[in-house]
Design a protein around this motif. Structure first.
Motif, mmCIF file in Angstrom:
data_model
loop_
_atom_site.group_PDB
_atom_site.id
_atom_site.type_symbol
_atom_site.label_atom_id
_atom_site.label_comp_id
_atom_site.label_asym_id
_atom_site.label_seq_id
_atom_site.Cartn_x
_atom_site.Cartn_y
_atom_site.Cartn_z
ATOM 1 N N PRO A 91 0.795 -1.227 0.000
ATOM 2 C CA PRO A 91 0.000 0.000 0.000
ATOM 3 C C PRO A 91 0.830 1.281 0.000
ATOM 4 N N GLY A 92 1.929 1.306 0.740
ATOM 5 C CA GLY A 92 2.737 2.522 0.787
ATOM 6 C C GLY A 92 3.236 2.924 -0.587
ATOM 7 N N ALA A 93 3.752 1.938 -1.325
ATOM 8 C CA ALA A 93 4.280 2.243 -2.658
ATOM 9 C C ALA A 93 3.148 2.638 -3.598
ATOM 10 N N ALA A 94 2.004 1.940 -3.504
ATOM 11 C CA ALA A 94 0.866 2.282 -4.367
ATOM 12 C C ALA A 94 0.450 3.727 -4.118
ATOM 13 N N MET A 95 0.408 4.098 -2.828
ATOM 14 C CA MET A 95 0.057 5.463 -2.471
ATOM 15 C C MET A 95 1.066 6.444 -3.065
ATOM 16 N N GLY A 96 2.352 6.109 -2.928
ATOM 17 C CA GLY A 96 3.401 6.996 -3.431
ATOM 18 C C GLY A 96 3.276 7.215 -4.927
ATOM 19 N N VAL A 97 2.953 6.162 -5.667
ATOM 20 C CA VAL A 97 2.801 6.294 -7.116
ATOM 21 C C VAL A 97 1.638 7.223 -7.429
ATOM 22 N N VAL A 98 0.495 6.993 -6.772
ATOM 23 C CA VAL A 98 -0.722 7.714 -7.156
ATOM 24 C C VAL A 98 -0.638 9.187 -6.801
ATOM 25 N N PHE A 99 -0.273 9.493 -5.536
ATOM 26 C CA PHE A 99 -0.411 10.905 -5.187
ATOM 27 C C PHE A 99 0.655 11.769 -5.841
ATOM 28 N N THR A 100 1.863 11.223 -6.060
ATOM 29 C CA THR A 100 2.864 12.042 -6.728
ATOM 30 C C THR A 100 2.484 12.274 -8.182
ATOM 31 N N ALA A 101 1.961 11.237 -8.846
ATOM 32 C CA ALA A 101 1.599 11.397 -10.254
ATOM 33 C C ALA A 101 0.473 12.413 -10.397
ATOM 34 N N LEU A 102 -0.548 12.313 -9.523
ATOM 35 C CA LEU A 102 -1.659 13.253 -9.623
ATOM 36 C C LEU A 102 -1.200 14.674 -9.305
#
Lengths: 309, 403
Positions: A91-102
């Motif tokens: 989950p941490g990495a998934a979160m990192g991908v999504v919020f930085t990209a957005l």
């Protein structure tokens, strides 16, 4: 403490306090569920939300901004969950991908579009504009609080933030038992028939509402800091959830008031002419409170760990 | 477009070329350092480290100005940011170790408080006489405008150094990432390896401040590693794939940003990395979305085919349109639904294998073998030919099937 205080400091302090409380309340449960960083993620994706809302409507009116930010927050939560499940990513990495990209998308949209006419930029999104939420009409000092004409010219952020804080407080009281049960013992909560996943989603949505409402007035720094610091400090002070929530509200209020006063008046006391960022100072004060709690909080240790370990 | 091609081919001027090469090296360093962070499941610690650089930048500027310097020396600012990033990292570890707060709470607290403190310092700097044109806000989102040759050299040299250290430490770091207990048992100091990993992450963050900015550098650490994980299960390959993906994003992003106005470098690089991630999420073999959909459809087809053939052996009518379509496509039934010779042969084989399984379950007590019966695994994959011959002997001579 006369008319000037009411004009220039009362409303920012009130707005800051309400925003801090609105974020600290759901923060208590996010901390206990080890979802503290959801708040971080949400407050980053608010930016693309408001930019898209601005590009669609062409105004910086409150309602489309709030809707855009809310939609972006929801999209982020859905994307994080989808990437976590489909890609089997932690989950941490998934979160990192999504919020930085957005967030990157939001910044790019902002730079590409013509927002020079309106007050919309990345720094505003990060740091808010608490200092500008003044109540100029309150010329008669405290008496203005009883003057309907002056009251009609309160900054609109104040009633909005008050409604959001009241809503979140009401939700916390109404769903107290299911929230408490599903946070501490998910298996038991499921066994007695509570909709555990719906409660979890509801908590995240409530956090998003708090973030979006507060973001508009105070910027993302305060939002992230208030989601985490006051509840974390309160967690180190007590073992009772009710006491923890009350303490976190107290810490949030203290951070907001003390932070604003230090930012607005502190430099003057030291002989400087310019105030410093109130949002930054409020976050700093909440960090100091957390630091003190980490050092002397009576319940700072894990259960079962010796004092010297 | 021509400008973009020029920039891509390093023809858009000396500075743009330097920035593109620096960005590629930074991307490579970030991708590889981020891989270990990701494998260690500590991706978001880098977010705290990145945000914790801001007060260091501010303090370094104030110190340099008060010492009579100009205050904009990149090396000095980066040194300050490294010190405060280290303080932030140490605080995250200390809070998670010494108190009962979990690591994610520690991360969130450190990143918001350090960032808040940094913002306070930025407003202090803005009120200084010398600070108005400091341009420290550029460190938030990165900027290549006005980058000096020595700045680009710092970025390129730092990136190369990080890659070299990762090359030297890749084995102990892999061991610790996968099995800290085993690593400790064979004498590796896991604490020190973890520290080295975080030091590398810190180095990448600090080097990337000028180019990508502190809010988005975390993306360059996380996204390439997560993307590479879709393509391979081997750690060395994940490592170098992540490096290449990061380098590609950095290089193309820097070129795009140099060739068009209003294209901030950091967000462009991150969006290209995110595009590569989305592509991998969809198209990667085995772990991607398309591969999962295809695998599911193949599985469905096998189930339909088998159900259809079983119906043929029992001479039952088939109504399911999907089953009919699959059987027709493989030439197992004619258009009017009557089994072809090939279909009859396949049906007979399935019927015979079902009987073989029945015997196998009577003969074998070993459920690890008979338990593999799922109706789709051919019996030849589970039992040896002599065993199957033994089942056949117990079955008796072949009998004609209906249809």
């Amino acid at each position: 403490m006369g008319a000037e205080f009411v004009q220039f400091s009362l409303t920012p302090i009130l707005i800051g306090t309400l925003a801090a409380i609105a974020c600290a309340l759901p923060g208590n449960f996010l901390i206990l569920r080890r979802q503290a960083l959801i708040g971080d993620a949400i407050s980053h994706v608010v930016l693309p939300g408001i930019v898209v809302a601005f590009l669609l409507t062409g105004t910086v009116a409150a309602l489309p901004m709030l809707l855009g930010a809310g939609a972006a927050a929801l999209l982020a939560v859905v994307l994080i969950e989808a990437i976590r499940r489909v890609g089997r990513i932690e989950p941490g990495a998934a979160m990192g991908v999504v919020f930085t990209a957005l967030f990157a998308g939001g910044v790019l949209l902002l730079e590409q579009s013509d927002t020079s006419r309106v007050h919309l930029d990345v720094e505003h999104a990060l740091m808010g504009n608490l200092e500008t939420l003044i109540w100029l009409r309150a010329g008669e000092g405290w008496a203005s609080l009883a003057d309907p004409v002056a009251l009609a010219h309160l900054p609109p952020e104040l009633p909005r933030m008050a409604v959001a804080a009241a809503l979140i407080a009401a939700l916390t009281v109404i769903f107290w038992r299911p929230l408490k049960l599903s946070t501490f013992d998910e298996g038991f909560a499921r066994a007695i028939g509570l909709p555990v996943s719906a409660i979890g989603l509801g908590l995240v949505i409530t956090a998003a509402v708090a973030a979006v409402a507060a973001f508009d007035a105070v910027g993302s720094i305060i939002v992230i800091a208030m989601f985490i610091c006051p509840p974390a400090a309160a967690r180190l002070m007590t073992n009772s959830l009710a006491r923890q929530v009350w303490l976190s509200v107290g810490f949030a209020t203290l951070s907001a008031v003390l932070g604003y006063v230090l930012a607005g008046y502190g430099p003057l006391w030291l002989g400087y002419a310019n105030a410093v960022s109130a949002a930054g100072m409020i976050a700093t004060v909440s960090g100091v409170i957390l630091g003190v709690a980490c050092l002397i909080g009576p319940h700072r240790r894990r259960v079962g760990v010796a004092a010297g370990a | 477009m021509a400008g973009f091609l020029d920039a891509l081919l390093l023809q858009a001027g000396y500075n743009a070329a330097l920035v593109a090469i620096g960005a590629a090296l930074l991307g490579f360093a970030a991708g590889t350092a981020g891989t270990f962070l990701f494998l260690r499941k500590r991706a978001l610690v880098s977010d705290a480290v990145a945000h914790a650089t801001l007060p260091g930048v501010g303090l370094a500027f104030i110190v340099m100005v008060s010492l009579g310097g100009e205050g904009r020396s990149l090396a000095g600012l980066l040194l300050g940011s490294a010190l405060s990033a280290f303080a932030g990292l140490w605080l995250v570890e200390w809070i998670a170790r010494a108190t009962r707060l979990s690591e994610d709470a520690a991360i969130g607290a450190v990143l918001s408080v350090f960032f808040g403190l940094g913002v306070v310092l930025l407003t202090v700097i803005q009120s200084l006489d010398r600070g108005r044109q400091a341009g420290l806000e550029d460190f938030l989102l990165g900027s290549t405008a006005g980058m000096l040759l020595q700045d680009a050299l710092i970025i390129a040299g730092g990136g190369a150094a990080v890659v070299a250290v990762i090359w030297a430490l890749r084995r102990p770091m892999t061991l610790v990432a996968f099995d800290p207990g085993y690593a400790a048992a064979i004498g590796i100091d896991t604490r020190r390896v973890d520290l080295a990993m975080m030091a590398l992450v810190m180095a990448v963050t600090v080097i990337g401040l000028k180019l990508v900015g502190l809010i988005l550098i975390v993306a360059l650490l996380i996204i390439p590693a997560v993307t590479a994980r879709f393509w391979t299960d081997r750690v060395e390959r994940v490592l170098w794939t992540a490096g290449l993906l990061g380098a590609a994003a950095g290089y193309v992003g820097a070129a795009l940003s140099a060739s068009a106005p209003d294209m901030p470098t950091g967000p462009i690089i991150v969006l290209i990395a995110a595009g590569l991630f989305a592509l991998s999420l969809l198209c990667a073999p085995r772990r991607g979305v398309l591969a999962a959909i295809l695998a599911r459809r193949r599985f469905q087809a096998r189930v339909h085919r088998r159900q259809g053939l079983l119906a043929l052996t029992r001479a039952e009518p088939i109504h399911d349109p999907v089953t009919l379509r699959i059987l027709r496509r493989e030439g197992l039934i004619r258009a009017d639904g009557v089994a072809t010779d090939k279909g009859r042969a396949q049906a007979a084989k399935i019927a015979r294998d079902e009987r073989r399984w029945d015997i196998a379950r009577e003969v074998h007590q070993d459920t690890s073998l008979t338990g593999r019966y799922d109706g789709l695994t051919p019996i030849e994959e589970v039992f040896a030919p002599d065993e199957i011959a033994d089942f056949d002997a117990r079955l008796g001579p072949p009998q004609p099937v209906g249809g």
